[in-house]
Scaffold this active site. Structure first.
Site, PDB file in Angstrom:
ATOM      1  N   ASP A  14      -4.842  15.985   1.500  1.00 12.33           N
ATOM      2  CA  ASP A  14      -6.281  16.227   1.640  1.00 12.33           C
ATOM      3  C   ASP A  14      -6.838  17.158   0.565  1.00 12.33           C
ATOM      4  OD1 ASP A  14      -6.159  14.682   3.988  1.00 12.33           O
ATOM      5  OD2 ASP A  14      -5.443  16.422   5.077  1.00 12.33           O
ATOM      6  N   LYS A  17      -7.672  13.756  -3.646  1.00 10.62           N
ATOM      7  CA  LYS A  17      -7.088  12.864  -4.653  1.00 10.62           C
ATOM      8  C   LYS A  17      -7.960  11.641  -4.914  1.00 10.62           C
ATOM      9  CE  LYS A  17      -3.445  12.691  -1.982  1.00 10.62           C
ATOM     10  NZ  LYS A  17      -3.560  13.818  -1.057  1.00 10.62           N
ATOM     11  N   GLY A  41      -5.898   9.320   4.044  1.00  8.81           N
ATOM     12  CA  GLY A  41      -7.338   9.138   4.264  1.00  8.81           C
ATOM     13  C   GLY A  41      -8.042   9.748   3.074  1.00  8.81           C
ATOM     14  N   HIS A  42      -8.445   8.915   2.121  1.00 13.14           N
ATOM     15  CA  HIS A  42      -9.040   9.427   0.885  1.00 13.14           C
ATOM     16  C   HIS A  42     -10.549   9.226   0.921  1.00 13.14           C
ATOM     17  CE1 HIS A  42      -4.901   8.961  -1.252  1.00 13.14           C
ATOM     18  NE2 HIS A  42      -4.893   9.792  -0.227  1.00 13.14           N
ATOM     19  N   GLN A 221      -0.599  11.489   0.318  1.00 18.96           N
ATOM     20  CA  GLN A 221       0.095  12.681   0.820  1.00 18.96           C
ATOM     21  C   GLN A 221       0.270  13.699  -0.321  1.00 18.96           C
ATOM     22  OE1 GLN A 221       1.577   9.433   1.926  1.00 18.96           O
ATOM     23  NE2 GLN A 221      -0.034   9.752   3.402  1.00 18.96           N
TER      24      GLN A 221
HETATM   25  P1  IMO Z   1      -3.618  12.162   2.308  1.00 15.52           P
HETATM   26  O1  IMO Z   1      -3.165  11.088   1.357  1.00 15.52           O
HETATM   27  C1  IMO Z   1      -2.637  15.190   5.250  1.00 15.52           C
HETATM   28  C2  IMO Z   1       1.045  14.656   7.617  1.00 15.52           C
HETATM   29  C3  IMO Z   1       0.803  14.445   9.090  1.00 15.52           C
HETATM   30  C4  IMO Z   1       2.079  15.017   9.659  1.00 15.52           C
HETATM   31  C5  IMO Z   1       3.130  14.603   8.639  1.00 15.52           C
HETATM   32  C6  IMO Z   1       3.915  13.368   9.028  1.00 15.52           C
HETATM   33  O2  IMO Z   1      -4.911  11.894   2.978  1.00 15.52           O
HETATM   34  O3  IMO Z   1      -3.561  13.488   1.648  1.00 15.52           O
HETATM   35  P2  IMO Z   1       3.296  10.793   9.169  1.00 15.52           P
HETATM   36  O4  IMO Z   1       2.250  10.061   9.955  1.00 15.52           O
HETATM   37  O5  IMO Z   1       3.151  10.618   7.688  1.00 15.52           O
HETATM   38  O6  IMO Z   1       4.688  10.505   9.635  1.00 15.52           O
HETATM   39  O7  IMO Z   1       3.047  12.349   9.491  1.00 15.52           O
HETATM   40  O8  IMO Z   1       2.423  14.381   7.436  1.00 15.52           O
HETATM   41  N1  IMO Z   1       0.289  13.745   6.729  1.00 15.52           N
HETATM   42  C7  IMO Z   1      -0.830  14.058   6.053  1.00 15.52           C
HETATM   43  N2  IMO Z   1      -1.567  15.194   6.059  1.00 15.52           N
HETATM   44  N3  IMO Z   1      -3.021  14.176   4.458  1.00 15.52           N
HETATM   45  C8  IMO Z   1      -2.271  13.054   4.389  1.00 15.52           C
HETATM   46  O9  IMO Z   1      -2.513  12.085   3.498  1.00 15.52           O
HETATM   47  C9  IMO Z   1      -1.153  12.945   5.265  1.00 15.52           C
HETATM   48  N4  IMO Z   1      -0.233  11.984   5.503  1.00 15.52           N
HETATM   49  C10 IMO Z   1       0.640  12.483   6.377  1.00 15.52           C
HETATM   50  O10 IMO Z   1      -0.328  15.143   9.547  1.00 15.52           O
HETATM   51  O11 IMO Z   1       2.037  16.419   9.688  1.00 15.52           O
HETATM   52 MG    MG Z   2      -5.686  12.943   4.552  1.00 16.02          MG
END
Ligand code: IMO
Ligand code: MG
Length: 421
Positions: A14, A17, A41-42, A221
């Protein structure tokens, strides 16, 4: 031959990106997603509207960028089809520009059920997004995963029947019993809809590189959520770092150009796990409110805190980051004064080297440096020099600390609120 620009998150996701890719896509011809799934979630703002992209690279909004979902992505077809429909309703030419790797692994309803079941039984909850990301990657490595190309094979029906039976056996403990016929029919419908977009994206990307096309890879992520380099087990089930970009797309190390590390002027984390600079007081609440720090995917309030330069240096070293994109400079400027962590104090010793060792992170106490805030409205600033002196000072400090140039600066939510240096 062109060099591929890469956009990666430096902390816990978050960081914004999507905005960086969207910006780079204005000059790029191809945008690639290489890892993760609809746990991402972008958010990008376009034509005065807000879009939360889960699977499609944000670059598709440029209207002239081929958007590739690479082989390293775990793909939920239902989510993708909703996204395609949403994009089409907003005038995006998806049919021309979207390409899906035939090698991407599919997420099925049993993956989400497994995710929920496993999380409910964990002694230490991870706080997953419950989208079945981990179980889908488990199947990939266990070699029982079904890929996009399998949808079009005669063997698909039997393979899926077998998988549903195995998963129903495992899900029996939580009284879940999935209906094979319903899943099969549903996925046959998805197969039909997605067929025009499916191709060999690996050779397509190689062709684009040879044709000198400008390519950008949009990481999902972030570094500290990496299965190897993050705070295991509080991580996601893939490699959101530079290695995952290569294995998830077929791009070689030779072809990597600039690596953009995306950060916010503060930090945030969703889900469980260590977080050295977290603020559990009203200052943290204020950052959350000012920065609208609520999960795009789950709506969960994000944990918030100051920027951690010790962790940032780690992300730079792991990924070979040469440019920083600093977002939410406007948000931090609302404070009279604010802080950034420049070292950790551990057992009375000051350290500047990050480690994901659990005990290390549990003991680490942030050593802060304070900065002057009150930036005023900086959303109209288009050059670094137009920023107030105290904002410039913060940016310069980050550069001096990391040895990395802060090339892009986000000064507001809108697409135009970005300083490029
Ligand atoms: P973006 O691309 C923030 C976190 C989840 C959880 C951990 C594992 O938007 O930055 P999962 O469902 O992947 O097995 O969860 O990773 N997490 C994220 N946190 N932004 C994301 O993606 C995330 N994708 C996974 O909250 O702690
Ligand atoms: Mg996110």
């Amino acid at each position: 031959m062109s060099k591929v620009n890469v956009v990666l998150g430096c902390f816990y996701g978050d960081e914004g990106k999507g905005r960086t890719t969207d910006y780079l896509a204005q000059t790029c011809e191809v945008a690639v997603r290489a890892s993760g799934g609809n746990n991402a979630g972008h958010t990008i703002e376009f034509n005065g509207k807000k879009f939360a992209m889960r699977l499609t690279p944000s670059g598709i909004f440029s209207g002239k960028t081929v958007a590739i979902i690479g082989n390293g992505v775990v793909l939920n077809p239902k989510v993708l089809i909703n996204e395609i429909n949403m994009l089409k309703e907003n005038g995006v030419d998806v049919d021309t520009y979207l390409k899906i790797s035939e090698k991407a692994h599919l997420i099925f309803p049993y993956h989400s059920e497994m995710d929920v079941m496993l999380e409910s039984r964990r002694a230490h909850k991870i706080g997953t997004t419950k989208n079945g990301i981990g179980p889908a990657y488990c199947d990939k490595y266990e070699r029982c995963g079904l890929r996009v190309e399998d949808l079009y094979k005669d063997s698909f029906k039997e393979d899926l029947r077998n998988q549903v039976a195995v998963k129903n056996y495992l899900l029996n403990c939580v009284d879940v019993n999935l209906d094979f016929d319903a899943i099969y029919d549903e996925y046959m419908r998805y197969a039909e809809i997605l067929k025009p977009y499916v191709c060999d994206t690996i050779s397509l990307i190689h062709r684009y590189i040879k044709e000198d096309k400008m390519i950008v890879c949009e990481g999902a992520q972030a570094t500290l959520l990496d299965i190897d380099f993050g705070s295991y087990p509080y991580v996601t089930s893939s490699n959101p770092t530079i290695g995952g970009i290569l294995t998830g797309s077929g791009i070689s190390a030779r072809d990597v150009g600039d690596v953009y590390g995306v950060i916010k002027a503060y930090s945030s984390r969703v889900g469980e796990g260590p977080y050295v600079t977290e603020l559990t007081d009203e200052t943290g609440d204020r950052i959350r409110d000012l920065g609208h720090e609520y999960g795009t995917v789950t709506g969960r309030p994000r944990r918030c805190g100051w920027l951690d330069l010790v962790a940032l240096q780690y992300a730079i070293d792991i990924n070979g980051i040469n440019y920083i994109n600093l977002n939410h400079l406007d948000t931090i400027g609302n404070f009279d004064t604010f802080k950034a962590c420049i070292a950790y104090e551990i057992d009375g010793r000051e350290v500047r080297e990050f480690s994901t060792n659990e005990e290390f992170l549990r003991k680490a106490k942030p050593v802060y440096r304070e900065f002057k805030g009150n930036f005023g409205d900086i959303s109209k600033c288009r050059t670094f020099e137009e920023l107030p002196a105290q904002a410039q000072e913060y940016v310069r400090f980050i550069e001096e600390y990391t040895g990395c140039f802060v090339k892009l600066i986000g000064t507001g939510a809108d697409r135009e609120c970005m300083i490029v240096r």
